[in-house]
Each structure stands twice: as C-alpha cells, then as structure tokens.
Design a protein around this motif. Sequence first.
Motif: not given
Length: 173
Positions: A69-76, A126-133
């Motif tokens: 139950r942690f929130t995902s970094p991009l989509s929430g 949803e797409q990541y930037g650095r370091p997994i662009h």
Amino acid sequence: VRLHSHDVRYGSGSGQQSVTGVSAADDGNSYWRVRGRTAAVCERGTPVRCGQAIRLTHLGTGRNLHSHRFTSPLSGNQEVSAFGEAGEGDYLDDWTVVCSGTYWARDSEVRFQHASTDVFLSVTGEQYGRPIHGQKEVHGMAASSQNNYWKVMEGIFMQPSEVFKAEQYHAEL
C-alpha cells in the motif's frame, strides 16, 4: 509492453526495485520465472490453474514481483516493485492468475490480481524520465480494464508432467 525490471530503486514510496513496462523485445531484463506462491512447492511442468496464486521472480535480480500500500510515483495508483533476495520474499509477492478456462494457456491473455490487496497488475501511459527514460509505470489498479491484460511473449515452456497428462486423459475401463 513487456513487464521489465532492473536494479534501479524508486526514489520515493518504498524505495524498492522499480518495475516498469518496455517495448523492446530483446531486453533480458524482461524475463520472469513463474513459481509457486510463497511457502508452496510448484513442480516444474505442472500447469498453472486459473485462480492459482503464483510468484513471478525476475531472472536478472532474483527479486519477486511485489505490491503493497505505497502510492506509485507517476499515476498515484498502488506501487508495484520487485522485492526479496534470491527468490525469497514475503506473502506480498503472491499474485492470483485470472484467466478463462481451467489452465493458463501459453497463448492467451491473463490478468494478475495481487493476492493481499486485490489490485490488478497494470500499465497505462505514464512514462518515467531519468534514469529510466521512456519506460512506462507498472502499478496496481483497483478495477479490471484493458490496461491489465498480459500475455507471454517468449520463454522456456515446460511440457506438462506425465502425471498431469495421465490425469487429463485417463479413462476408467
């Protein structure tokens, strides 16, 4: 999109190994081993039943597909990570195979529902930037949708065990 992981940690949330989605077909970090649920034995060659709990272990790092139950970094949504060492983790590594029919067929689409929190393993845009662009966020979603179908693309497939074949095709005289 292929389920992918590598030894890159989330910078927020749990800080565990990230799990992403990639389009590349030739990336060795997209290989996962299907195993029995935590503390269960899964004999090689035994078909996976629809509704069965399994673990997916990342071949490159030995960590299990995991959610909590942690929130995902991009989509929430709910974070999905890779956790444990050498294939050993905890009960939050268990996923239920949701499919039609009796067994998970190699060429069919399936869903994976987290056994403890009931979210579906999903990937949206949803797409990541650095370091997994450019890699897409994989997360847990509460509702089933088109974003949580998965299909095996390549791998080593075991023939069903002789015991299984006998159970399937044996007829009493």
